[in-house]
Design a protein around this motif. Structure first.
Motif, PDB file in Angstrom:
ATOM      1  N   MET A 138      48.807  87.120  73.103  1.00  0.00           N
ATOM      2  CA  MET A 138      49.194  85.716  73.031  1.00  0.00           C
ATOM      3  C   MET A 138      50.358  85.518  72.062  1.00  0.00           C
ATOM      4  O   MET A 138      51.290  84.758  72.325  1.00  0.00           O
ATOM      5  CB  MET A 138      47.996  84.874  72.589  1.00  0.00           C
ATOM      6  N   ILE A 139      50.343  86.234  70.924  1.00  0.00           N
ATOM      7  CA  ILE A 139      51.428  86.124  69.928  1.00  0.00           C
ATOM      8  C   ILE A 139      52.736  86.636  70.513  1.00  0.00           C
ATOM      9  O   ILE A 139      53.803  86.033  70.329  1.00  0.00           O
ATOM     10  CB  ILE A 139      51.049  86.893  68.649  1.00  0.00           C
ATOM     11  N   GLN A 140      52.672  87.758  71.243  1.00  0.00           N
ATOM     12  CA  GLN A 140      53.890  88.314  71.842  1.00  0.00           C
ATOM     13  C   GLN A 140      54.480  87.373  72.883  1.00  0.00           C
ATOM     14  O   GLN A 140      55.696  87.169  72.941  1.00  0.00           O
ATOM     15  CB  GLN A 140      53.576  89.675  72.462  1.00  0.00           C
ATOM     16  N   GLU A 141      53.628  86.771  73.716  1.00  0.00           N
ATOM     17  CA  GLU A 141      54.123  85.828  74.718  1.00  0.00           C
ATOM     18  C   GLU A 141      54.726  84.600  74.071  1.00  0.00           C
ATOM     19  O   GLU A 141      55.731  84.059  74.552  1.00  0.00           O
ATOM     20  CB  GLU A 141      52.975  85.429  75.653  1.00  0.00           C
ATOM     21  N   SER A 142      54.147  84.177  72.975  1.00  0.00           N
ATOM     22  CA  SER A 142      54.685  83.024  72.252  1.00  0.00           C
ATOM     23  C   SER A 142      56.075  83.327  71.698  1.00  0.00           C
ATOM     24  O   SER A 142      56.975  82.490  71.747  1.00  0.00           O
ATOM     25  CB  SER A 142      53.728  82.629  71.121  1.00  0.00           C
ATOM     26  N   LYS A 143      56.259  84.533  71.168  1.00  0.00           N
ATOM     27  CA  LYS A 143      57.572  84.921  70.643  1.00  0.00           C
ATOM     28  C   LYS A 143      58.623  84.973  71.750  1.00  0.00           C
ATOM     29  O   LYS A 143      59.766  84.556  71.566  1.00  0.00           O
ATOM     30  CB  LYS A 143      57.468  86.284  69.948  1.00  0.00           C
ATOM     31  N   LYS A 144      58.223  85.487  72.924  1.00  0.00           N
ATOM     32  CA  LYS A 144      59.162  85.542  74.052  1.00  0.00           C
ATOM     33  C   LYS A 144      59.609  84.141  74.461  1.00  0.00           C
ATOM     34  O   LYS A 144      60.786  83.883  74.708  1.00  0.00           O
ATOM     35  CB  LYS A 144      58.508  86.253  75.242  1.00  0.00           C
ATOM     36  N   LEU A 145      58.657  83.227  74.550  1.00  0.00           N
ATOM     37  CA  LEU A 145      58.991  81.848  74.931  1.00  0.00           C
ATOM     38  C   LEU A 145      59.892  81.199  73.897  1.00  0.00           C
ATOM     39  O   LEU A 145      60.811  80.454  74.241  1.00  0.00           O
ATOM     40  CB  LEU A 145      57.706  81.028  75.091  1.00  0.00           C
ATOM     41  N   ARG A 146      59.661  81.488  72.614  1.00  0.00           N
ATOM     42  CA  ARG A 146      60.474  80.906  71.563  1.00  0.00           C
ATOM     43  C   ARG A 146      61.899  81.430  71.622  1.00  0.00           C
ATOM     44  O   ARG A 146      62.862  80.687  71.477  1.00  0.00           O
ATOM     45  CB  ARG A 146      59.837  81.197  70.204  1.00  0.00           C
ATOM     46  N   SER A 190      63.686  79.902  74.593  1.00  0.00           N
ATOM     47  CA  SER A 190      64.050  78.519  74.314  1.00  0.00           C
ATOM     48  C   SER A 190      65.299  78.447  73.459  1.00  0.00           C
ATOM     49  O   SER A 190      66.172  77.610  73.663  1.00  0.00           O
ATOM     50  CB  SER A 190      62.881  77.807  73.612  1.00  0.00           C
TER      51      SER A 190
END
Length: 467
Positions: free
Chosen positions: A261-269, A272
């Protein structure tokens, strides 16, 4: 994953520990240190532990913070005045607090009485309609002090009652004032009010809210700094309580799903951030001398003022049963929204230039002062909904006042008064009005507002301060 873990923690706590319930205002943070240091291990020796297993059979030992001990330690050694003694200076200072609603005014004279009244002025005559909502029995005060002292000693470890105010649970001290005006709707019983005192260090004993909680039974919340010297009545710290979770056996430092979940959040950030980057390439002329850009003053954004004058930014206010909406140059509305979303609306007046000018002829004192001396403008909004009590159309005098010392240039303060039946005064105070005063003519009117010049996308949101 965090929400799942917290859900498991809540269920386990309520089933296996002595902690009664979970306060949704308490904040928790799950820490994954990898291993527990010796110092942390000593601190957590007496704390409760849980063994949690994830969907991938990963096991973790989580140590729960002992919140209960922290709360009790702050009040164990307190031997000062009781809550009643702390607020007693209000009773001897003849201190009163007031709250203005659209029709009623509420008066709380601490240690004396609580009154609800409305004044009708006809020339020099004043007619007052009033109800007493509770009296204070002075002879009973000493008995209450002795009782509160005894209760204070016997109930040091008894949890206080809390009331949620602006989303925060705050402890409170409550007094009941009874023997008010008898109520025909409640079997002719006397009215009574629960006076709730809450610690607020910046308070001036003002009324936070006043409401009828059941037929002829009222509740008023008073924000007072006097209670703040008692540790039990201070607002609880809102810091995060740390839950330390360490892996058992050869499991990873953090659960696999959490890392994903943390890795996917970093990718989305990152994606963006890239979407907001615009790269422009310009040919470089080596023979061209570099010139410094000219410094110019930033243009003043006048769109909030222009939108307000065009009636596009309507202002809303009111904290009681009735709310109200003011659209400049158009209408003043009073409304209430039911739980099912339906809306009951009463028109308090529409702007009509001819009737405004006629009103100024009859009331020359309402004309604006010469430019440079003005602090406010008055406009008449007439021909509202017909009033049942007078048989006439409702009307409102709108007072636009310059508020030049506000920290927020877009802030607006609204208040609504009813000095006579179905004749209202709407006060609008804002820094926006300061820009309008000089533009108004001798009748307080501003002509030629160019609606086409207003770009809808650039209209600023006006922040309403309810009063």
């Amino acid at each position: 994953m965090i929400s799942v873990l917290l859900g498991l923690l809540v269920v386990t706590l309520t089933e296996t520990s002595d902690i009664k319930g979970f306060d949704d205002t308490l904040l928790f943070d799950i820490n994954w240190p990898g291993s527990i240091s010796e110092e942390l291990s000593i601190q957590n020796a007496e704390n409760e532990h849980l063994i949690l297993t994830t969907a991938y059979k990963e096991k973790y030992r989580c140590t729960l913070p002992n919140i209960q001990e922290v709360e009790l330690s702050a009040t164990d050694n307190y031997d000062g005045p009781s809550p009643l003694e702390l607020i007693s200076p209000l009773f001897s200072q003849s201190s009163c607090s007031y709250r203005l609603e659209s029709y009623w005014t509420y008066e709380v004279c601490h240690g004396k009485h609580i009154r609800q009244y409305h004044e009708d002025r006809e020339g020099k005559k004043v007619k007052v309609q009033e109800y007493n909502l509770g009296f204070w029995d002075k002879n009973y005060y000493e008995t209450l002090v002795m009782e509160s002292k005894a209760v204070e000693k016997e109930s040091k470890n008894v949890p206080l009652s809390f009331k949620k105010i602006d989303g925060i649970n705050l402890p409170y001290f409550e007094l009941t004032m009874g023997n008010g005006t008898r109520c025909e709707l409640n079997q002719n019983k006397p009215r009574q009010t629960k006076v709730v005192y809450v610690c607020y260090i910046h308070g001036k004993h003002e009324i936070f809210s006043f409401k009828e909680i059941s037929t002829c039974l009222y509740e008023v919340i008073i924000l007072s700094p006097l209670l703040c010297s008692h540790p039990k009545y201070k607002p609880q710290e809102t810091g995060e309580n740390e839950i330390n979770c360490v892996p058992l056996d050869d499991n990873p430092k953090r659960p696999r799903n959490m890392m994903k979940m943390i890795q996917e959040s970093k990718k989305l950030r990152r994606r963006s951030d890239i979407d907001h980057i615009r790269v422009e390439f310009h040919p470089l002329d080596l023979n061209e001398k570099e010139e410094l850009p000219k410094v110019t003053e930033a243009p003043v954004d006048t769109s909030p003022v222009e939108s307000f004058l065009a009636g596009k930014n309507c202002l809303n206010g009111g904290t009681g049963w009735w709310k109200y909406e003011f659209c400049y140059g158009k209408t003043v509305e009073q409304y209430h929204i039911e739980k099912d979303g339906s809306k009951t609306s009463i028109n308090l007046g529409r702007f009509n230039k001819a009737k405004h000018l006629e009103w100024l002829e009859l009331h020359p004192q309402k004309r604006p002062k010469p430019k440079g001396q003005r602090t406010q403008l008055s406009h008449l909004y007439s021909d509202g909904s017909v009033c049942d009590k007078t048989g006439k159309a409702r009307q409102t005098e709108v007072k636009l006042k310059c508020l030049d010392n506000a920290s927020n240039v877009n802030a607006v303060s609204l208040y609504l008064l009813e000095p006579r039946y179905c004749e209202y005064i709407l006060g609008v105070e804002s820094p926006l009005i300061c820009d309008i005063l000089a533009r108004a003519d001798e009748n307080g009117l501003i002509e030629n507002v160019d609606d086409d010049a207003i770009i809808e996308d650039e209209i600023s949101t006006v922040n309403i301060i309810r009063s």
